[in-house]
Design a protein around this motif. Structure first.
Motif, short mmCIF file in Angstrom:
data_model
loop_
_atom_site.label_atom_id
_atom_site.label_comp_id
_atom_site.label_asym_id
_atom_site.label_seq_id
_atom_site.Cartn_x
_atom_site.Cartn_y
_atom_site.Cartn_z
N LEU A 73 -5.59 -0.09 -11.85
CA LEU A 73 -6.68 -0.39 -10.93
C LEU A 73 -6.14 -0.74 -9.56
CD1 LEU A 73 -9.78 -0.95 -10.58
CD2 LEU A 73 -9.26 -3.31 -11.21
N VAL A 74 -6.76 -0.18 -8.53
CA VAL A 74 -6.44 -0.51 -7.14
C VAL A 74 -7.68 -1.15 -6.54
CG1 VAL A 74 -5.82 0.42 -4.88
CG2 VAL A 74 -4.92 1.48 -6.94
N THR A 75 -7.51 -2.32 -5.91
CA THR A 75 -8.64 -3.01 -5.28
C THR A 75 -8.30 -3.31 -3.82
OG1 THR A 75 -9.20 -4.05 -7.38
CG2 THR A 75 -10.17 -5.01 -5.42
N LEU A 76 -9.23 -3.00 -2.94
CA LEU A 76 -9.08 -3.28 -1.51
C LEU A 76 -10.28 -4.08 -1.04
CD1 LEU A 76 -8.34 0.38 -0.33
CD2 LEU A 76 -6.65 -1.40 -0.70
N ILE A 77 -10.08 -4.90 -0.03
CA ILE A 77 -11.21 -5.59 0.59
C ILE A 77 -11.83 -4.66 1.65
CG2 ILE A 77 -11.91 -7.50 2.08
CD1 ILE A 77 -9.91 -9.25 0.61
N SER A 78 -10.99 -3.99 2.41
CA SER A 78 -11.46 -3.09 3.46
C SER A 78 -11.93 -1.77 2.87
CB SER A 78 -10.32 -2.81 4.45
OG SER A 78 -9.77 -4.00 4.94
N SER A 79 -12.86 -1.14 3.55
CA SER A 79 -13.36 0.16 3.13
C SER A 79 -12.28 1.23 3.35
CB SER A 79 -14.61 0.53 3.93
OG SER A 79 -14.87 1.90 3.84
N GLU A 114 -6.76 -13.93 4.17
CA GLU A 114 -7.16 -12.77 3.36
C GLU A 114 -6.02 -11.76 3.26
OE1 GLU A 114 -10.83 -11.61 5.41
OE2 GLU A 114 -11.88 -12.00 3.52
N ALA A 115 -5.30 -11.56 4.37
CA ALA A 115 -4.18 -10.61 4.35
C ALA A 115 -3.09 -11.08 3.39
CB ALA A 115 -3.62 -10.44 5.76
N MET A 116 -2.85 -12.37 3.36
CA MET A 116 -1.82 -12.90 2.45
C MET A 116 -2.26 -12.73 1.00
SD MET A 116 0.61 -13.65 4.44
CE MET A 116 1.74 -14.57 3.42
N ASN A 117 -3.55 -12.90 0.72
CA ASN A 117 -4.05 -12.66 -0.65
C ASN A 117 -3.90 -11.19 -1.02
OD1 ASN A 117 -4.76 -15.33 -1.08
ND2 ASN A 117 -6.85 -15.04 -0.40
N GLU A 118 -4.20 -10.29 -0.09
CA GLU A 118 -4.06 -8.86 -0.35
C GLU A 118 -2.59 -8.47 -0.54
OE1 GLU A 118 -6.86 -6.00 -0.28
OE2 GLU A 118 -7.15 -7.91 -1.28
N LEU A 119 -1.71 -9.15 0.17
CA LEU A 119 -0.28 -8.86 0.07
C LEU A 119 0.22 -9.01 -1.36
CD1 LEU A 119 1.94 -8.11 2.11
CD2 LEU A 119 2.53 -10.52 2.22
N SER A 120 -0.40 -9.90 -2.12
CA SER A 120 0.01 -10.10 -3.51
C SER A 120 -0.30 -8.88 -4.38
CB SER A 120 -0.65 -11.35 -4.09
OG SER A 120 -2.05 -11.14 -4.21
N ASP A 180 -5.63 -7.30 13.23
CA ASP A 180 -6.38 -7.23 11.97
C ASP A 180 -5.39 -7.06 10.82
OD1 ASP A 180 -8.21 -6.97 9.94
OD2 ASP A 180 -9.53 -5.64 11.08
N LEU A 181 -4.77 -8.15 10.42
CA LEU A 181 -3.73 -8.11 9.39
C LEU A 181 -4.28 -7.63 8.04
CD1 LEU A 181 -1.90 -11.43 10.31
CD2 LEU A 181 -1.05 -9.10 10.64
N LEU A 182 -5.52 -7.99 7.74
CA LEU A 182 -6.11 -7.58 6.47
C LEU A 182 -6.15 -6.06 6.35
CD1 LEU A 182 -7.62 -8.11 3.82
CD2 LEU A 182 -9.73 -8.20 5.17
N LYS A 183 -6.62 -5.39 7.38
CA LYS A 183 -6.70 -3.93 7.33
C LYS A 183 -5.31 -3.29 7.27
CE LYS A 183 -11.25 -3.20 9.21
NZ LYS A 183 -12.08 -2.69 10.27
N LEU A 184 -4.34 -3.90 7.94
CA LEU A 184 -2.98 -3.35 7.89
C LEU A 184 -2.40 -3.47 6.48
CD1 LEU A 184 -1.58 -4.66 11.29
CD2 LEU A 184 -2.27 -2.33 10.72
N VAL A 185 -2.63 -4.59 5.83
CA VAL A 185 -2.13 -4.76 4.46
C VAL A 185 -2.88 -3.82 3.52
CG1 VAL A 185 -1.90 -6.39 2.54
CG2 VAL A 185 -1.33 -7.13 4.84
N ASP A 186 -4.18 -3.71 3.67
CA ASP A 186 -4.95 -2.78 2.83
C ASP A 186 -4.49 -1.34 3.04
OD1 ASP A 186 -6.46 -4.50 1.32
OD2 ASP A 186 -8.24 -4.39 2.59
#
Length: 193
Positions: A73-79, A114-120, A180-186
């Motif tokens: 499974l792959v999950t992203l916050i960003s579209s 949020e970006a740090m959470n996505e980084l995990s 926008d670190l979240l989008k970069l990590v996503d």
């Protein structure tokens, strides 16, 4: 004696207001049911699904989710649709997996939760240690690590809020910086799909 014959008007089905109202409500509900049945055959909702390189993402309460061909499974916050507009070089994250330890270096004052959470979610297996890239409030208990501290066996992931957008991997250091670190990590996660 002659009998008077009276002719009364026949009362038809719609002779009273109650019967007219009953017919109107009946027709209304029939029309609603027909349109409901027809709506089941509409195209799927394209706002809640997106095809990215043959992988179908679905928008859920947990974010955008998709299953890779191996079933993971792959999950992203960003579209994923929004992420297609972001261009970064391909980062071979498997190189980080040969490290003994990776310092994840940030500044607690940056807006990066949020970006740090996505980084995990990145597929990185070595031991990860929290660090700061500069001496700032909230960094007293963390080591200071920058890209200069990366070695053949110790990696650094530097996550920094900046006006300059850069996602790069050089000398065992992954730099993720921008507004926008979240989008970069996503986007980095999406690259690995």
């Amino acid at each position: 004696m002659k009998q008077k014959i009276r002719f009364e008007k026949k009362k038809g089905f719609l002779a009273t207001k109650e019967k007219k109202l009953t017919l109107a409500f009946g027709l209304f509900f029939i029309i609603i049911m027909v349109f409901s049945a027809l709506s089941m055959y509409e195209k799927p909702d394209t706002e809640n699904t997106y095809d990215y390189n043959g992988i179908k993402f679905t928008n859920t309460e947990s974010g955008w989710q998709a299953y890779k061909s191996d079933g993971s499974l792959v999950t992203l916050i960003s579209s994923p649709r929004e992420l297609e507009n972001i261009t970064i070089d391909y980062i071979p994250l498997n190189m980080l997996n040969s490290m003994q330890k990776i310092y994840i270096s940030t500044n607690p004052q940056d807006r990066n939760r949020e970006a740090m959470n996505e980084l995990s979610k990145l597929p990185i297996t070595p031991l990860k240690v929290a660090a700061c890239y500069e001496d700032a409030e909230g960094c007293a208990d963390y080591p200071l690590k920058t890209c200069d501290d990366a070695t053949d066996s110790i990696g650094v992931i530097l996550v920094k809020e900046s006006n300059v957008t850069d996602v790069s991997y050089k000398y065992n250091c992954l730099t993720i910086q921008g507004n926008d670190l979240l989008k970069l990590v996503d986007k980095l996660i999406l690259q690995q799909v």
